[in-house]
Motif scaffolding. Structure first.
Motif, PDB file in Angstrom:
ATOM      1  N   LEU A 270       0.834  -1.200   0.000  1.00 60.74           N
ATOM      2  CA  LEU A 270       0.000   0.000   0.000  1.00 60.74           C
ATOM      3  C   LEU A 270       0.872   1.255   0.000  1.00 60.74           C
ATOM      4  O   LEU A 270       2.018   1.224   0.464  1.00 60.74           O
ATOM      5  CB  LEU A 270      -0.901   0.015   1.244  1.00 60.74           C
ATOM      6  N   PHE A 274      -0.122   1.006   7.670  1.00 60.11           N
ATOM      7  CA  PHE A 274      -1.180   0.124   8.171  1.00 60.11           C
ATOM      8  C   PHE A 274      -0.691  -0.482   9.479  1.00 60.11           C
ATOM      9  O   PHE A 274       0.309  -1.201   9.508  1.00 60.11           O
ATOM     10  CB  PHE A 274      -1.495  -0.971   7.154  1.00 60.11           C
ATOM     11  N   GLU A 279      -5.482  -0.044  12.599  1.00 62.16           N
ATOM     12  CA  GLU A 279      -6.363  -0.422  11.494  1.00 62.16           C
ATOM     13  C   GLU A 279      -6.681  -1.919  11.484  1.00 62.16           C
ATOM     14  O   GLU A 279      -7.815  -2.317  11.228  1.00 62.16           O
ATOM     15  CB  GLU A 279      -5.735  -0.025  10.152  1.00 62.16           C
ATOM     16  N   ILE A 329      -9.476  -2.216   1.689  1.00 61.27           N
ATOM     17  CA  ILE A 329      -8.981  -0.860   1.979  1.00 61.27           C
ATOM     18  C   ILE A 329      -7.721  -0.530   1.186  1.00 61.27           C
ATOM     19  O   ILE A 329      -6.939   0.335   1.574  1.00 61.27           O
ATOM     20  CB  ILE A 329      -8.722  -0.676   3.493  1.00 61.27           C
ATOM     21  N   LYS A 334     -10.842   3.763  -0.799  1.00 58.66           N
ATOM     22  CA  LYS A 334     -11.415   2.665  -0.019  1.00 58.66           C
ATOM     23  C   LYS A 334     -11.083   2.821   1.462  1.00 58.66           C
ATOM     24  O   LYS A 334     -11.924   2.575   2.326  1.00 58.66           O
ATOM     25  CB  LYS A 334     -10.902   1.319  -0.541  1.00 58.66           C
ATOM     26  N   TYR A 335      -9.850   3.226   1.745  1.00 58.75           N
ATOM     27  CA  TYR A 335      -9.432   3.444   3.135  1.00 58.75           C
ATOM     28  C   TYR A 335     -10.298   4.524   3.770  1.00 58.75           C
ATOM     29  O   TYR A 335     -10.808   4.377   4.890  1.00 58.75           O
ATOM     30  CB  TYR A 335      -7.957   3.839   3.179  1.00 58.75           C
ATOM     31  N   ARG A 336     -10.459   5.624   3.051  1.00 62.53           N
ATOM     32  CA  ARG A 336     -11.227   6.751   3.564  1.00 62.53           C
ATOM     33  C   ARG A 336     -12.674   6.343   3.834  1.00 62.53           C
ATOM     34  O   ARG A 336     -13.255   6.706   4.860  1.00 62.53           O
ATOM     35  CB  ARG A 336     -11.154   7.888   2.557  1.00 62.53           C
ATOM     36  N   PRO A 343      -5.755   8.326   5.286  1.00 59.28           N
ATOM     37  CA  PRO A 343      -4.633   7.432   5.617  1.00 59.28           C
ATOM     38  C   PRO A 343      -3.354   8.227   5.867  1.00 59.28           C
ATOM     39  O   PRO A 343      -3.206   9.368   5.420  1.00 59.28           O
ATOM     40  CB  PRO A 343      -4.511   6.564   4.358  1.00 59.28           C
TER      41      PRO A 343
END
Length: 366
Positions: A270, A274, A279, A329, A334-336, A343
């Motif tokens: 990523l 993470f 997370e 994510i 997607k993470y948001r 992130p």
């Protein structure tokens, strides 16, 4: 309070679906009756959808007036309902339904048993698609999962059963075999392999430690497997191998990962950080793959993604969990969406000015 009309249609659809499954699972069941009841189950289901959504599902004359049969407007038949519900002619669900509409009109009593064996995967898809359609359109309260069970069978578990299947296929009349062949002649291979068209399963004995939460039959979602696992399952499916004897060698938690290792593998793929205790903890809680610490039964986990290691009192995770985390994510958007925050992007360190002035413009990620 009286139920709306669509609810009565849905109840009638369920009644026919259950009778169809009973016909299939009963040792003296009739395949022709299975086809008839599933035909009606789907017919009532789609009419219930149209009724609930305010869609007029009756035939009309060219002048706009309803076609009348026995004093009532003539409702769409199943074949036309399917075309209106699934407008893409290559949709695997539509093709599966259209095949069974054709088979219902073709089945001969003396070949019902043979056709039942040969069409098993497609019939399973017909039921699975029906269940998914009910739940997607009306909600989980209308699922049939609480009343349907996986049947006990010998047919696919022994070499003799496999031989019977091959013999049954060979005995089908030419007209019936030609019907299926013609139907699939121009079908894309990806549709033939789609589980919504033909749902085939491989039963593999589960050996090793178990918990009270384990079920006799565990279904694995193909989309949740890693690329390597998908390749293995696909190749096994194409070879048609039957396991008649299995030697099991205990290897303690082979290929299982600690939370910190999961976080490292995820973060390596990523553009942002993470955390194993930030997370990652949030994700296993949200997906409910394991219980929280201090629970009365720590062994209740989703074994696809996590197991409890009792001797060291810790949880270990699988490669499939790493892939699922990245799938859920793996981008900034997607993470948001998942965490509701931005992130922490990785810092980019540039080379010293001297290196840049020498024409080296390489940078590396911290």
């Amino acid at each position: 309070m009286a139920h709306p009309r669509w609810r009565h249609m849905l109840d009638e659809s369920k009644r026919h679906a259950l009778k169809a499954v009973d016909e299939w699972n009963c040792s003296s069941g009739n395949f022709g009756d299975f086809l008839t009841h599933m035909h009606k189950a789907w017919h009532y289901l789609l009419h219930a959808e149209f009724k609930k959504d305010g869609v007029d599902y009756h035939y009309k004359e060219s002048n706009g007036q309803y076609k009348i049969i026995d004093g009532e407007p003539k409702a769409w038949d199943l074949e036309w309902c399917v075309k209106q519900r699934y407008t893409n002619s290559a949709d695997p669900v539509r093709l599966n339904l259209e095949l069974f509409v054709a088979l219902r009109n073709k089945v001969e009593h003396r070949y019902e048993h043979n056709l039942k064996i040969v069409a098993g995967g497609k019939a399973q898809a017909l039921i699975m698609n029906y269940e998914r359609e009910r739940v997607d359109h009306f909600g989980s309260d209308y699922s049939l999962a609480d009343v349907l069970r996986f049947p006990i069978t010998l047919q696919s578990l022994t070499a003799e059963g496999q031989a019977e299947q091959r013999e049954a296929a060979a005995k089908l009349p030419k007209a019936t075999r030609d019907l299926v062949t013609r139907f699939e002649a121009n079908m894309d291979e990806s549709v033939k392999d789609d589980l919504r068209y033909d749902y085939r399963v491989r039963l593999v004995p589960i050996i090793g430690n178990k918990t009270d939460a384990d079920l006799a039959v565990n279904f694995v979602n193909f989309d949740d497997l890693t690329d390597e696992e998908r390749k293995t399952m696909t190749e096994a499916g194409r070879t048609g191998t039957v396991m008649t004897k299995l030697k099991h060698v205990e290897v303690a938690n082979k290929a299982k990962l600690r939370a910190t290792t999961v976080a490292e593998r995820v973060e390596a793929r990523l553009p942002f950080h993470f955390s194993a205790y930030g997370e990652h903890t949030e994700m296993w809680r949200r997906f409910n793959i394991r219980p929280a610490k201090g629970t009365s039964d720590p062994c209740i986990t989703d074994a696809r993604y996590c197991i409890y290691d009792e001797p060291v009192n810790t949880y270990l995770y699988t490669d499939a969990w790493v892939e699922k985390v990245i799938k859920e994510i793996g981008t900034v958007d997607k993470y948001r969406t998942f965490f509701g925050k931005e992130p922490r992007m990785k810092k980019v360190a540039t080379l010293p000015q001297q290196a840049v002035s020498d024409g080296q413009t390489i940078s590396k990620t911290a």
